[in-house]
Design a protein around this motif. Structure first.
Motif, PDB file in Angstrom:
ATOM      1  N   THR A 163      34.633  34.707  44.105  1.00  0.00           N
ATOM      2  CA  THR A 163      34.249  35.595  43.394  1.00  0.00           C
ATOM      3  C   THR A 163      34.241  36.167  42.291  1.00  0.00           C
ATOM      4  N   ARG A 164      36.088  35.000  41.862  1.00  0.00           N
ATOM      5  CA  ARG A 164      37.602  35.317  41.219  1.00  0.00           C
ATOM      6  C   ARG A 164      36.981  34.455  39.479  1.00  0.00           C
ATOM      7  N   ALA A 165      36.008  33.162  40.069  1.00  0.00           N
ATOM      8  CA  ALA A 165      35.985  32.270  38.934  1.00  0.00           C
ATOM      9  C   ALA A 165      34.563  32.978  38.240  1.00  0.00           C
ATOM     10  N   ALA A 166      33.589  33.664  39.199  1.00  0.00           N
ATOM     11  CA  ALA A 166      32.407  34.220  38.609  1.00  0.00           C
ATOM     12  C   ALA A 166      32.836  35.290  37.467  1.00  0.00           C
ATOM     13  N   LEU A 167      33.718  36.338  37.903  1.00  0.00           N
ATOM     14  CA  LEU A 167      34.241  37.241  36.991  1.00  0.00           C
ATOM     15  C   LEU A 167      35.120  36.569  35.735  1.00  0.00           C
ATOM     16  N   ALA A 168      35.420  35.043  35.782  1.00  0.00           N
ATOM     17  CA  ALA A 168      35.414  34.289  34.837  1.00  0.00           C
ATOM     18  C   ALA A 168      34.394  34.340  33.700  1.00  0.00           C
ATOM     19  N   ALA A 183      31.839  46.208  27.674  1.00  0.00           N
ATOM     20  CA  ALA A 183      31.588  45.506  29.679  1.00  0.00           C
ATOM     21  C   ALA A 183      32.161  44.919  29.707  1.00  0.00           C
ATOM     22  N   ALA A 184      32.773  44.217  29.033  1.00  0.00           N
ATOM     23  CA  ALA A 184      34.212  43.062  29.379  1.00  0.00           C
ATOM     24  C   ALA A 184      34.749  43.391  30.184  1.00  0.00           C
ATOM     25  N   VAL A 185      35.546  44.357  30.095  1.00  0.00           N
ATOM     26  CA  VAL A 185      36.762  45.446  30.220  1.00  0.00           C
ATOM     27  C   VAL A 185      37.032  44.764  32.162  1.00  0.00           C
ATOM     28  N   PRO A 186      35.678  45.916  32.202  1.00  0.00           N
ATOM     29  CA  PRO A 186      35.467  45.610  34.077  1.00  0.00           C
ATOM     30  C   PRO A 186      36.019  44.191  34.489  1.00  0.00           C
ATOM     31  N   PHE A 187      35.271  43.327  34.091  1.00  0.00           N
ATOM     32  CA  PHE A 187      35.095  42.653  34.679  1.00  0.00           C
ATOM     33  C   PHE A 187      36.976  41.171  35.037  1.00  0.00           C
ATOM     34  N   VAL A 188      37.181  42.241  33.653  1.00  0.00           N
ATOM     35  CA  VAL A 188      38.835  41.271  32.880  1.00  0.00           C
ATOM     36  C   VAL A 188      40.061  41.837  34.160  1.00  0.00           C
TER      37      VAL A 188
END
Length: 400
Positions: A293-298, A275-280
Motif C-alpha cells: 500500500t505504501r509503495a502504491a501511494l508513492a 490531487a497528489a497532496v492526499p497521496f503524500v
C-alpha cells in the motif's frame, strides 16, 4: 512533420545516455568502496557530483550556449563525458576519481542544455510541446537504463570493463551527432528569458526538491516503517521513479494537435499537484499501512504530480518570450531550468533527511505537501505573467 521525430528521438536518447551516468556510478559505488576504501558519505558525493556543474553553472552555460553553436556545445559535452569516463575507468586513487567526476558534471551540463535547445529548434510548432514533453523524461529513463545495463555488465565483465562500455557508447553517440546537422546552430546573441520563465523554472526547482526527497528517501522510509527488505525497497523506489512515464504519456496525449495555452497548462498543474497532496499525506502520516500500500501511494504521488514537468518543458519557449524556434532565450531558459533542477536534486535528499530528524516521517509528509502547494503557486504565477506579456506583443511565444 513526422520526419522530425527521428532527430528528436536521437537527441532524447543522448540525454538518456548522459543521465545513465548517475545510475552507472551508483551501481559500481559498492565495489569502489571496497577497492578504493571510500566511506558511504564519499560514495554518495561521488554519485551526486554529476549535478554540481548544473547547480553551479547552469545559467552561465545557457548564456554561453547563446554564443556557441548548439552542435559544437553538444559535441563538446559528449567529448567531456567520454574523456572523464575513461579517466574514471583507469583511476587508481580517490582524488583522481573525484576530480574526473566533477569534470564529468560539466559535460553532462553541456549535453542537457544543448539537446533540448536543439529539440526546440528542430521541432515544428505543431509537435514542439510534445517533443519537449518527451525530453522531460530523460532523467528517470536514463537512471533506469543505467542501472539495468550496469548491473548486467557487472555480471559479465569487471568494474573497469563496465566503465569502458559506457565510454564506447558515448563516443558512438558523438560520432552520430558529428554526422548530422543539428538545428539551432546559428545562435549569436545573448538574451535573457522573460520573467515568466524565471518563475516557472523556480517552480521546477521546487518540484525536483520534492521528487528527489520522496524517491531517494523512500527505501529508508519503507525499511523503517513497513519492514521492507533491501530488495523490496529498491524495487519500490524504482517503480516510483518511473511513475513519471505514464504521466508524460498522458501529457503528450493532451498536447496532441493542440498547443498548450496558459489557461490549460495552469489548470492541469492545479489538478495534478492538488490531487497528489492526499497521496503524500497518506504515505507518510497513516500508521499501519502494508508495504504494498505504501509503495502504491508513492507511485501514485509521483505519477499524479508527474504531469507537471512535461508541461513546464513544453511551455518553456513561450514563457521565455522566444519569437523564433532558435531564439537565444530558449538556450538561456534551458540553462536556468537546469540550474534550478540540479540545485533541487542536490538539496532535496539532505533537506528531507533534516526534516525527518526534526519531526519524523510525518513531518516530511507535511513539508512535501507544502512544496506541492508552493509549486502550484509558482506555476500559476508564471502563466499569469506570461499571459500579461503576451497581450503586449504577439509572436511565436504568445499563448492561445
Amino acid at each position: 512533420m513526422t520526419r522530425q521525430w527521428p532527430s528528436i528521438i536521437m537527441l532524447w536518447l543522448i540525454g538518456v545516455l548522459a543521465a545513465a551516468q548517475f545510475a552507472r556510478m551508483a551501481v559500481v559505488a559498492p565495489l569502489m568502496r571496497t577497492t578504493l576504501g571510500l566511506t558511504l558519505s564519499q560514495a554518495g558525493w561521488l554519485i551526486s557530483l554529476l549535478e554540481v556543474g548544473g547547480a553551479l553553472f547552469g545559467f552561465v552555460a545557457g548564456l554561453a550556449l547563446a554564443r556557441v553553436s548548439v552542435h559544437r556545445f553538444l559535441l563538446l559535452g559528449l567529448a567531456i563525458l567520454a574523456g572523464t569516463g575513461l579517466v574514471e575507468a583507469i583511476a587508481t586513487g580517490a582524488t583522481t576519481l573525484f576530480v574526473a567526476r566533477a569534470a564529468e558534471g560539466i559535460g553532462y551540463l553541456f549535453v542537457v542544455i544543448a539537446a533540448p535547445t536543439a529539440i526546440a529548434a528542430t521541432a515544428s510548432d505543431a509537435i514542439r510541446p510534445r517533443a519537449l514533453a518527451l525530453w522531460s523524461t530523460f532523467v528517470p529513463v536514463g537512471i533506469a537504463a543505467g542501472a539495468a545495463v550496469s548491473g548486467f555488465l557487472l555480471t559479465v565483465t569487471s568494474m573497469r570493463g563496465t566503465a569502458l562500455v559506457w565510454v564506447s557508447l558515448v563516443v558512438a553517440s558523438g560520432v552520430l551527432v558529428a554526422r548530422f546537422r543539428i538545428a539551432g546552430s546559428a545562435i549569436h546573441a545573448i538574451r535573457l528569458p522573460a520573467p515568466a520563465a524565471w518563475v516557472s523554472t523556480f517552480g521546477f526547482g521546487l518540484y525536483t526538491i520534492f521528487i528527489s526527497a520522496l524517491t531517494m528517501l523512500l527505501p529508508s522510509f519503507l525499511i523503517e516503517q513497513a519492514g521492507a527488505t533491501m530488495g523490496q525497497s529498491a524495487l519500490s523506489a524504482a517503480c516510483a521513479s518511473l511513475g513519471v512515464l505514464p504521466a508524460t504519456a498522458a501529457a503528450m496525449l493532451v498536447m496532441r494537435n493542440d498547443r498548450m495555452s496558459a489557461r490549460r497548462s495552469a489548470t492541469i498543474a492545479a489538478v495534478s499537484l492538488l490531487a497528489a497532496v492526499p497521496f503524500v499525506l497518506a504515505l507518510y502520516r497513516i500508521d499501519g499501512l502494508a508495504l504494498l500500500t505504501r509503495a502504491a501511494l508513492a507511485v501514485l504521488a509521483v505519477t499524479v504530480s508527474g504531469l507537471v514537468p512535461p508541461i513546464v518543458f513544453a511551455r518553456l519557449p513561450q514563457l521565455a518570450g522566444a519569437t523564433t524556434p532558435d531564439d537565444p532565450r530558449i538556450a538561456t531558459a534551458n540553462g536556468l531550468i537546469t540550474q534550478f533542477g540540479a540545485g533541487g536534486a542536490l538539496i532535496g535528499p539532505p533537506l528531507g533527511g533534516l526534516i525527518v530528524g526534526w519531526s519524523g516521517w510525518s513531518g516530511l509528509g507535511v513539508a512535501a505537501s507544502l512544496l506541492l502547494i508552493a509549486m502550484l503557486a509558482a506555476f500559476v504565477l508564471a502563466e499569469m505573467i506570461g499571459a500579461g506579456a503576451a497581450r503586449l506583443s504577439v509572436g511565436y511565444a504568445a499563448p492561445k
